[in-house]
Scaffold this active site. Sequence first.
Site, short mmCIF file in Angstrom:
data_model
loop_
_atom_site.label_atom_id
_atom_site.label_comp_id
_atom_site.label_asym_id
_atom_site.label_seq_id
_atom_site.Cartn_x
_atom_site.Cartn_y
_atom_site.Cartn_z
CG ASN A 1 -2.11 1.08 1.25
OD1 ASN A 1 -1.95 2.02 0.27
ND2 ASN A 1 -2.86 1.09 1.86
CG ASP A 2 3.16 2.54 -3.69
OD1 ASP A 2 3.68 1.54 -2.74
OD2 ASP A 2 2.94 2.63 -4.78
CB SER A 3 -1.85 5.16 0.69
OG SER A 3 -2.55 5.06 -0.29
#
Length: 263
Positions: free
Chosen positions: A113-115
């Site tokens: 999850n790059d967030s």
Amino acid sequence: AVKTILRTVFEQQYESHGDWPQWFMLEPYQEIQASEAHGDVIVWPLKALCDYIEATGDFAFLDAPAAWRQEADLKRTARVEPISAHVDKLFATIEARYVEGTHLIRYGNGDWNDSFQPVDPHKRDWMVSSWTVALLYEQLNRYAEILRRAGRPARAKTFAAAAAAMRKDFQRWLIRDGVVAGYAVFSPDGGEPELLLHPADTQTGLRYSLLPLTQGVIGGIFTAAQAKKSLALVRKHLLFADGARLTERPLAYRGGLETMFRR
């Protein structure tokens, strides 16, 4: 075809670091590649290897020769070693990345999850992604079973023991009040870690994270009761008209300088 892909991937493994860049290109463009990688990248080659051997029973592939990638000039080494040696190097790199006093791999520069890439460099070394740990735990157990079936019981015990220690620390540090956290931030001073994306989270306002809830079930790191509760939490808090969401609501965005996460 899969065997060719696997050998190609393992030949991108850094000779001294034992890991991979986030992305890379092949000859004659091998110098074009990322300079870093998220904490979960090192797990995927092992998963792909387990997928292949479980599906084919090709235990001989563990002895297939593969070169390494030199960090200095990004060229392949003339020296080749069996795929099993590449996995041993991968495993040694993972062990070196455990948060001190645990068998939990560091978050590094992020996970799937790059967030949630941390802004604070301190968190990269002391933060743990429960999803990445659960994913890694699953692969260590799978590889241990492959080694057993391949007639390598001594090495199998090493990987199985690492998985057992990882599960113990997962249960101890990443689950609180019966709910797995998305992340845990440890302190160099020791003590209980701060949990994020958990009902005890006082920073983000988010209580549940889909990835560790589902991977904990898939990877078998939960007890039967924990798996049942986790699926109930997904149904209650993370299923919406458009499907399952990563968190129960969006993280608040206020503009300005980044304070906790980079995105």
